[in-house]
Design a protein around this motif. Structure first.
Motif, short mmCIF file in Angstrom:
data_model
loop_
_atom_site.label_atom_id
_atom_site.label_comp_id
_atom_site.label_asym_id
_atom_site.label_seq_id
_atom_site.Cartn_x
_atom_site.Cartn_y
_atom_site.Cartn_z
N GLY A 51 0.58 4.89 1.00
CA GLY A 51 0.51 6.54 1.18
C GLY A 51 -1.96 5.58 2.14
N PHE A 74 5.26 1.06 -6.92
CA PHE A 74 6.83 1.55 -6.90
C PHE A 74 7.39 0.71 -6.83
CE2 PHE A 74 4.95 -0.27 -2.65
CZ PHE A 74 6.12 -0.74 -1.84
N ARG A 126 0.96 -1.31 -0.24
CA ARG A 126 0.07 -0.14 -0.05
C ARG A 126 1.17 0.95 -0.01
NH1 ARG A 126 -5.83 1.02 1.12
NH2 ARG A 126 -6.14 3.06 0.72
N ILE A 144 5.01 7.17 1.94
CA ILE A 144 4.51 6.30 2.98
C ILE A 144 4.34 4.67 2.12
CG2 ILE A 144 3.40 5.35 4.66
CD1 ILE A 144 2.32 8.33 5.11
N LYS A 145 5.34 3.95 1.55
CA LYS A 145 5.59 2.47 0.43
C LYS A 145 5.79 1.72 1.90
CE LYS A 145 8.67 4.60 -1.81
NZ LYS A 145 7.97 6.24 -1.14
N SER A 146 4.44 0.39 1.60
CA SER A 146 3.81 -0.58 3.08
C SER A 146 4.33 -1.55 2.10
CB SER A 146 3.84 -0.19 3.36
OG SER A 146 3.71 1.07 4.58
N HIS A 204 9.95 3.61 4.40
CA HIS A 204 9.55 2.21 3.36
C HIS A 204 9.04 1.47 5.19
CE1 HIS A 204 10.78 2.56 -0.89
NE2 HIS A 204 11.47 3.23 0.08
#
Lengths: 120, 120, 120
Positions: free
Chosen positions: A52, A60, A50, B39-41, B3
Motif C-alpha cells: 500500500g 507478506f 511496499r 497492494i503488494k509490490s 501483486h
C-alpha cells in the motif's frame, strides 16, 4: 513441473527459507499428483517492497504454483490451500506486524513446455 | 491482490526502488479498484541481464501487475498506462542510454487464489 | 516483448549467466519474429531452492519466455525448443548431479501491454 516460487519480505527475521521450501514441497508431494523430483521450488528474499502507501507495519509471503495446464479447478484450489496451510506455521510473527499470506496457481502452456534432464 | 513486480537493470545508478514502488502503489490506489493494504509490490535489481545481442548501451524497467481475473480489458489497460505514467518520472536517464519501460498485466486464477492474514 | 527470465540453482559453479543470456537471446533473434532490441532477458541466481524432498544431488535451470499473445502454438513450441537447445550447452555438469532444464512460454496480454522508450 511444478515450479513453486516463494517470495518473502525482509522484515521477518526468523524466517527460514529452507524450512519453508521443505514444507511446501512436502505439501506438493502429498498431493499425489506430481513426481517427487519434478517439484522445483525457490525462495526469493525481497529487500525492496511496499504494501500500500501507508506507513503501517506490514509484511507478506507469497507463493506462486505453476503447473502444466489441464488440471481441474478443484485440484488447483486444493493444492493452493494445502500449500498455504503448510506455509503459515513456518513464518515467524513479530509483534505488531500484519502479515499477508497468499498463494496463486497458474497454468503453464503444456504444448510448448520443453524439458531435458541430465543424469550426472 | 494485486501483486506488482518491478524489475530494473543495474545500470541506472540513481534509480530509487523505494520511490518507484511508492509511485506505482499510489497509481494503484488512485485507480480506486483495490483496497489500499492489498497492494503488494516488490522491486528486483537485475545484476545479470541483456537486451538483444548488440553491444549498444541499453536498459529496461519492467512492471508486472497481477490481479484477480475478471477485470474488464479497459480497466487493465487503464491500470497499465497509469502505472507506466507513474513509473517513468522516477527513473534517471543517463546520457546515451536507451531505456525501455514496459508494463504488463496478468490475470490471477480467482478460484484457486488462497489468502490468510495475520493481524499482529 | 519478449521478456526472458532465466533462473539457475547456485550449485553450478561454472555457470556463466552472461554467456547463457547471450545464447538464448541469439536463439530469440534467430527465430526471426522479434526485433533485436526488443528482446529483454535477465538471469536470477537462486540461493534458496529445493527439488522435491529427498536429499539427492539435484539442480535446475529454468527459462520463462513471455511474449505477446496471438503467436501460433507451433511458433511457441519451436521457440521453446530453440531456447532449450541454446541453453543446455552453456551449463556445466558437475559429476553426480542431476540437472533439469525446462523452458516455458507464456502469453502476455496484448491489449493492456504498455511501453515507452527513452532514446538517450
Amino acid at each position: 513441473m511444478p515450479h513453486l516460487t516463494l517470495e518473502y519480505t525482509d522484515n521477518l527475521p526468523a524466517f527460514d527459507p529452507a524450512a519453508a521450501l521443505l514444507a511446501i514441497n512436502r505439501a506438493a508431494v502429498d498431493s499425489g499428483i506430481f513426481g517427487e523430483s519434478d517439484i522445483k521450488s525457490r525462495a526469493l528474499r525481497l529487500d525492496a517492497w511496499r504494501v500500500g502507501i501507508e506507513p503501517a507495519p506490514r509484511a507478506f509471503v507469497h507463493v506462486r504454483i505453476a503447473l502444466l495446464g489441464g488440471r481441474p479447478p478443484g485440484v488447483k484450489k486444493t493444492m493452493a490451500e494445502a500449500v498455504l496451510a503448510a506455509l503459515t506455521p513456518t513464518v515467524d510473527r513479530p509483534a505488531g506486524l500484519e502479515i499477508q499470506f497468499t498463494v496463486e496457481t497458474v497454468d503453464l502452456d503444456r504444448d510448448s513446455y520443453a524439458k531435458a534432464t541430465h543424469h550426472g
